[in-house]
Motif scaffolding. Structure first.
Motif, PDB file in Angstrom:
ATOM      1  N   PRO A 107     -48.934   5.437  12.356  1.00  0.00           N
ATOM      2  CA  PRO A 107     -49.081   6.783  13.169  1.00  0.00           C
ATOM      3  C   PRO A 107     -50.401   6.735  13.837  1.00  0.00           C
ATOM      4  O   PRO A 107     -50.636   7.375  14.873  1.00  0.00           O
ATOM      5  N   VAL A 108     -51.542   6.663  13.030  1.00  0.00           N
ATOM      6  CA  VAL A 108     -52.868   6.843  13.565  1.00  0.00           C
ATOM      7  C   VAL A 108     -53.080   5.779  14.752  1.00  0.00           C
ATOM      8  O   VAL A 108     -53.455   6.141  16.037  1.00  0.00           O
ATOM      9  N   MET A 109     -52.734   4.531  14.478  1.00  0.00           N
ATOM     10  CA  MET A 109     -52.812   3.588  15.617  1.00  0.00           C
ATOM     11  C   MET A 109     -51.975   4.143  16.741  1.00  0.00           C
ATOM     12  O   MET A 109     -52.603   4.060  17.863  1.00  0.00           O
ATOM     13  N   PHE A 110     -50.865   4.472  16.759  1.00  0.00           N
ATOM     14  CA  PHE A 110     -50.227   5.093  17.764  1.00  0.00           C
ATOM     15  C   PHE A 110     -50.870   6.234  18.583  1.00  0.00           C
ATOM     16  O   PHE A 110     -51.081   6.270  19.884  1.00  0.00           O
ATOM     17  N   SER A 111     -51.707   7.104  17.654  1.00  0.00           N
ATOM     18  CA  SER A 111     -52.294   8.070  18.369  1.00  0.00           C
ATOM     19  C   SER A 111     -53.492   7.841  18.997  1.00  0.00           C
ATOM     20  O   SER A 111     -53.832   8.358  20.108  1.00  0.00           O
ATOM     21  N   ALA A 112     -54.201   6.608  18.592  1.00  0.00           N
ATOM     22  CA  ALA A 112     -55.284   5.821  19.343  1.00  0.00           C
ATOM     23  C   ALA A 112     -54.906   5.390  20.468  1.00  0.00           C
ATOM     24  O   ALA A 112     -55.484   5.415  21.376  1.00  0.00           O
ATOM     25  N   ILE A 113     -53.789   4.636  20.562  1.00  0.00           N
ATOM     26  CA  ILE A 113     -53.253   3.948  21.791  1.00  0.00           C
ATOM     27  C   ILE A 113     -52.989   5.024  22.687  1.00  0.00           C
ATOM     28  O   ILE A 113     -53.233   4.690  23.755  1.00  0.00           O
ATOM     29  N   ALA A 114     -52.202   6.293  22.219  1.00  0.00           N
ATOM     30  CA  ALA A 114     -51.926   7.259  23.333  1.00  0.00           C
ATOM     31  C   ALA A 114     -53.297   7.718  23.860  1.00  0.00           C
ATOM     32  O   ALA A 114     -53.419   8.005  24.912  1.00  0.00           O
ATOM     33  N   ALA A 115     -54.159   8.024  22.911  1.00  0.00           N
ATOM     34  CA  ALA A 115     -55.432   8.705  23.371  1.00  0.00           C
ATOM     35  C   ALA A 115     -56.246   7.685  24.412  1.00  0.00           C
ATOM     36  O   ALA A 115     -56.508   8.139  25.353  1.00  0.00           O
ATOM     37  N   ALA A 116     -56.184   6.476  24.355  1.00  0.00           N
ATOM     38  CA  ALA A 116     -56.618   5.451  25.278  1.00  0.00           C
ATOM     39  C   ALA A 116     -55.919   5.466  26.464  1.00  0.00           C
ATOM     40  O   ALA A 116     -56.718   5.632  27.462  1.00  0.00           O
ATOM     41  N   ALA A 117     -54.584   5.797  26.566  1.00  0.00           N
ATOM     42  CA  ALA A 117     -53.966   5.802  27.607  1.00  0.00           C
ATOM     43  C   ALA A 117     -54.336   6.964  28.424  1.00  0.00           C
ATOM     44  O   ALA A 117     -54.608   7.021  29.530  1.00  0.00           O
ATOM     45  N   VAL A 118     -54.335   8.160  27.551  1.00  0.00           N
ATOM     46  CA  VAL A 118     -54.858   9.528  28.174  1.00  0.00           C
ATOM     47  C   VAL A 118     -56.236   9.591  28.844  1.00  0.00           C
ATOM     48  O   VAL A 118     -56.383   9.913  29.879  1.00  0.00           O
ATOM     49  N   ALA A 119     -57.160   8.728  28.068  1.00  0.00           N
ATOM     50  CA  ALA A 119     -58.339   8.580  28.775  1.00  0.00           C
ATOM     51  C   ALA A 119     -58.367   8.236  30.022  1.00  0.00           C
ATOM     52  O   ALA A 119     -59.145   8.562  30.858  1.00  0.00           O
ATOM     53  N   GLY A 120     -57.602   6.850  30.019  1.00  0.00           N
ATOM     54  CA  GLY A 120     -57.608   6.251  31.291  1.00  0.00           C
ATOM     55  C   GLY A 120     -56.948   6.925  32.245  1.00  0.00           C
ATOM     56  O   GLY A 120     -57.617   6.983  33.656  1.00  0.00           O
ATOM     57  N   LEU A 121     -55.988   7.820  31.989  1.00  0.00           N
ATOM     58  CA  LEU A 121     -55.372   8.669  33.195  1.00  0.00           C
ATOM     59  C   LEU A 121     -56.297   9.902  33.352  1.00  0.00           C
ATOM     60  O   LEU A 121     -56.316  10.123  34.732  1.00  0.00           O
ATOM     61  N   ILE A 122     -56.903  10.412  32.769  1.00  0.00           N
ATOM     62  CA  ILE A 122     -58.113  11.212  33.052  1.00  0.00           C
ATOM     63  C   ILE A 122     -58.989  10.642  34.043  1.00  0.00           C
ATOM     64  O   ILE A 122     -59.216  11.280  35.212  1.00  0.00           O
ATOM     65  N   LEU A 123     -59.619   9.587  33.596  1.00  0.00           N
ATOM     66  CA  LEU A 123     -60.437   8.990  34.697  1.00  0.00           C
ATOM     67  C   LEU A 123     -59.747   8.708  36.019  1.00  0.00           C
ATOM     68  O   LEU A 123     -60.403   9.072  37.098  1.00  0.00           O
ATOM     69  N   PHE A 124     -58.711   8.096  36.010  1.00  0.00           N
ATOM     70  CA  PHE A 124     -58.001   7.829  37.221  1.00  0.00           C
ATOM     71  C   PHE A 124     -57.647   9.288  38.108  1.00  0.00           C
ATOM     72  O   PHE A 124     -57.956   9.073  39.427  1.00  0.00           O
ATOM     73  N   GLY A 125     -57.233  10.198  37.259  1.00  0.00           N
ATOM     74  CA  GLY A 125     -57.024  11.370  38.020  1.00  0.00           C
ATOM     75  C   GLY A 125     -57.828  12.042  38.613  1.00  0.00           C
ATOM     76  O   GLY A 125     -57.914  12.390  39.723  1.00  0.00           O
ATOM     77  N   ILE A 126     -59.340  11.863  37.989  1.00  0.00           N
ATOM     78  CA  ILE A 126     -60.552  12.506  38.705  1.00  0.00           C
ATOM     79  C   ILE A 126     -60.853  11.801  39.792  1.00  0.00           C
ATOM     80  O   ILE A 126     -61.079  12.353  41.060  1.00  0.00           O
ATOM     81  N   ILE A 127     -60.782  10.495  39.817  1.00  0.00           N
ATOM     82  CA  ILE A 127     -61.111   9.523  41.014  1.00  0.00           C
ATOM     83  C   ILE A 127     -60.125   9.694  42.139  1.00  0.00           C
ATOM     84  O   ILE A 127     -60.547   9.744  43.204  1.00  0.00           O
TER      85      ILE A 127
END
Lengths: 250, 285
Positions: free
Chosen positions: A214-234
């Motif tokens: 579960p923690v691994m999944f949460s970290a993977i999801a957070a990585a995806a969200v981080a990428g989305l945030i950067l992409f969205g800003i750009i």
């Protein structure tokens, strides 16, 4: 306006549907937690710790992204004004591009330590090439007649750069930024895999040792969200900066 | 209309003089002492690598005339304009003499070459904002000048439109306004209407002639490169015919039509016979 609402609503509805099906499948078939945790199990482990690690990864990625893009764009300016520089350095840049950053990461940790900088460097290496190639292309994309127009009116080199080359290159630059915004997170996580005590990469690695899926999944999801945030800003910066490409769609 | 042609002064008289001498040769001698050169091209050759584009071209552009340069595609007509602008240099032995200051020469290309990130008015202002022009006028004066030329080409309502929002014909009018903004006395045009449809083209042909005759602009001489025989006859006082590559001046034809020109003149016998004569010469090249 209604199409805009649909553009947002449909993907959300689809994602929510998928999550519900996932939750249902895990419960119905009683899949063990270490194999595939249900979305509710993953949500339960989201805490300040996860956000702190996400913050660390974002910090490294953004710093690497910014430094690489400034450096890459300046290198591109050098290239378009000096053929020897372009001929000499471009092959090296391609060599750097073809070297997998995964292979370089251990070296970066030896050189720069297990702190932020080795991750920033990994992120930089991965972001450098897209901006370099696209900026060179963009700065050279000036129409010959436009150059003649500026020359005919005796525009200076600086005026040709600021009023012609730079704006012409912007669509190319922004598309490079979009590409590298998600790559930056990859670079940071690869750096964290090799040696670190914080960040999402560290969290993924640690949870795999403990079989804490579960923690691994949460970290993977957070990585995806981080990428989305950067992409969205750009992407939103792109819309504002290159407004003229939008104009004809209206 | 009469008012405009009389205001344009001696310039128009010469053209009218040529109009009565349909033969052409007498027309050239009748007003010769009045005619001052605007641009003199002497024995200009140009070689790119092993390709000879121009072969000893000598040509005098007279002050006040509307001159067309007519020739097949790729014969080096555009190259000639680039030599005049100083964007290219002739081979050893050739020379170009400008009898007006270099800043008084404007340019319009086949493509409008507008900056997509700038509005119509900003595009027109461009030549005023770069190079030595920038220091000559204050910001407000530059804007005022641009507004004036925008109005001159009849696009005041589209002041804040971006080029992509305008039709091809409008874009080219903005390009013409941009050239006029720098207040040229000579305008060089490189197939300015070549990319437009027939209707728009004819409209802009006449519009350009009005701008040329307009006493409020300094503009008095136009050199237009074209590959349309009809267009060259309708618009010009003289037509310079170029041979295929390596290009040379094969003939200069006087157009026996009076000013101001109208689209309907294309049905006049003088128009038709000139077109026929030129077509015959083109075939012989």
């Amino acid at each position: 306006m209604t199409t805009k609402i649909k553009d947002v609503l449909y993907p959300i509805a689809f994602a929510v549907g998928l999550i519900l099906i996932w939750e249902a499948v895990v419960r119905i078939f009683d899949i063990p937690l270490y194999l595939l945790p249900a979305p509710s199990d993953i949500a339960r482990v989201v805490d300040g710790e996860l956000l702190r690690n996400m913050g660390a990864t974002l910090y490294e990625a953004v710093l690497g992204f910014l430094l690489a893009n400034v450096l890459g764009f300046l290198t591109a300016i050098l290239f378009v004004h000096s053929r020897p520089a372009e001929k000499g350095i471009f092959p090296l840049a391609i060599a750097l591009k073809t070297t997998p950053v995964v292979a370089l990461a251990p070296l970066l940790v030896i050189w720069l330590g297990t702190g932020y900088w080795s991750k920033v460097a990994a992120s930089m290496i991965i972001c450098f090439f897209p901006i370099l190639v696209n900026s060179v292309k963009g700065l050279k994309a000036v129409e010959h007649e436009a150059w003649e127009l500026f020359s005919a009116y005796k525009g200076t080199k600086a005026e040709i750069f600021w009023k012609l080359r730079l704006p012409t290159s912007l669509p190319y630059v922004l598309s490079a930024l979009k590409i590298s915004s998600s790559l930056a997170i990859v670079g940071a996580i690869v750096g964290e895999f090799v040696g670190s005590n914080k960040g999402l990469g560290y969290l993924v690695l640690l949870s795999s040792y403990h079989l804490d899926t579960p923690v691994m999944f949460s970290a993977i999801a957070a990585a995806a969200v981080a990428g989305l945030i950067l992409f969205g800003i750009i992407a939103s910066v792109e819309k504002r900066v290159i407004f003229w490409q939008k104009v004809d769609e209206v | 209309m009469a008012a405009i042609s009389s205001l344009a002064g001696s310039v128009r008289e010469r053209a009218a003089g040529a109009a009565f001498d349909a033969g052409g040769s007498a027309g050239a001698s009748s007003g010769a002492h009045l005619q001052t050169s605007a641009i003199s091209i002497q024995n200009c050759s140009l070689t790119f690598g092993s390709v000879r584009v121009l072969n000893g071209v000598s040509l005098d552009v007279r002050s006040g005339e509307f001159m067309s340069i007519l020739g097949p595609s790729g014969c080096g007509k555009s190259t000639l304009l680039r030599l005049i602008l100083g964007l290219l240099r002739p081979d050893q032995g050739g020379g170009i003499t400008l009898h007006v200051p270099r800043e008084e020469i404007g340019i319009v290309f086949q493509k409008p070459v507008l900056m997509p990130w700038q509005t119509a008015i900003q595009n027109i202002e461009l030549p005023l904002n770069i190079g030595p022009q920038r220091a000559k006028q204050s910001k407000a004066e530059r804007r005022e000048r641009a507004e004036w030329t925008l109005e001159l080409v009849g696009l005041a309502d589209f002041r804040n439109h971006y080029p992509q929002q305008l039709s091809g014909g409008m874009q080219q009018r903005i390009a013409i306004a941009r050239a006029l903004a720098a207040n040229p006395s000579i305008l060089l045009m490189d197939e300015p209407f070549g990319a437009l449809d027939e209707f728009t083209r004819e409209k802009l042909n006449i519009e350009l002639l009005r701008l040329w005759a307009n006493p409020d602009t300094k503009l008095n001489t136009v050199v237009m490169v074209t590959h349309s025989i009809q267009e060259s006859v309708l618009m010009s006082d003289r037509i310079v015919m170029m041979s295929p590559r390596p290009a040379n001046v094969s003939d200069i034809v006087q157009v026996p039509l009076a000013h101001p020109r109208e689209a309907e003149m294309q049905e006049l016998p003088a128009f038709l016979s000139t077109v026929r004569e030129i077509r015959k010469q083109v075939k012989a090249l």
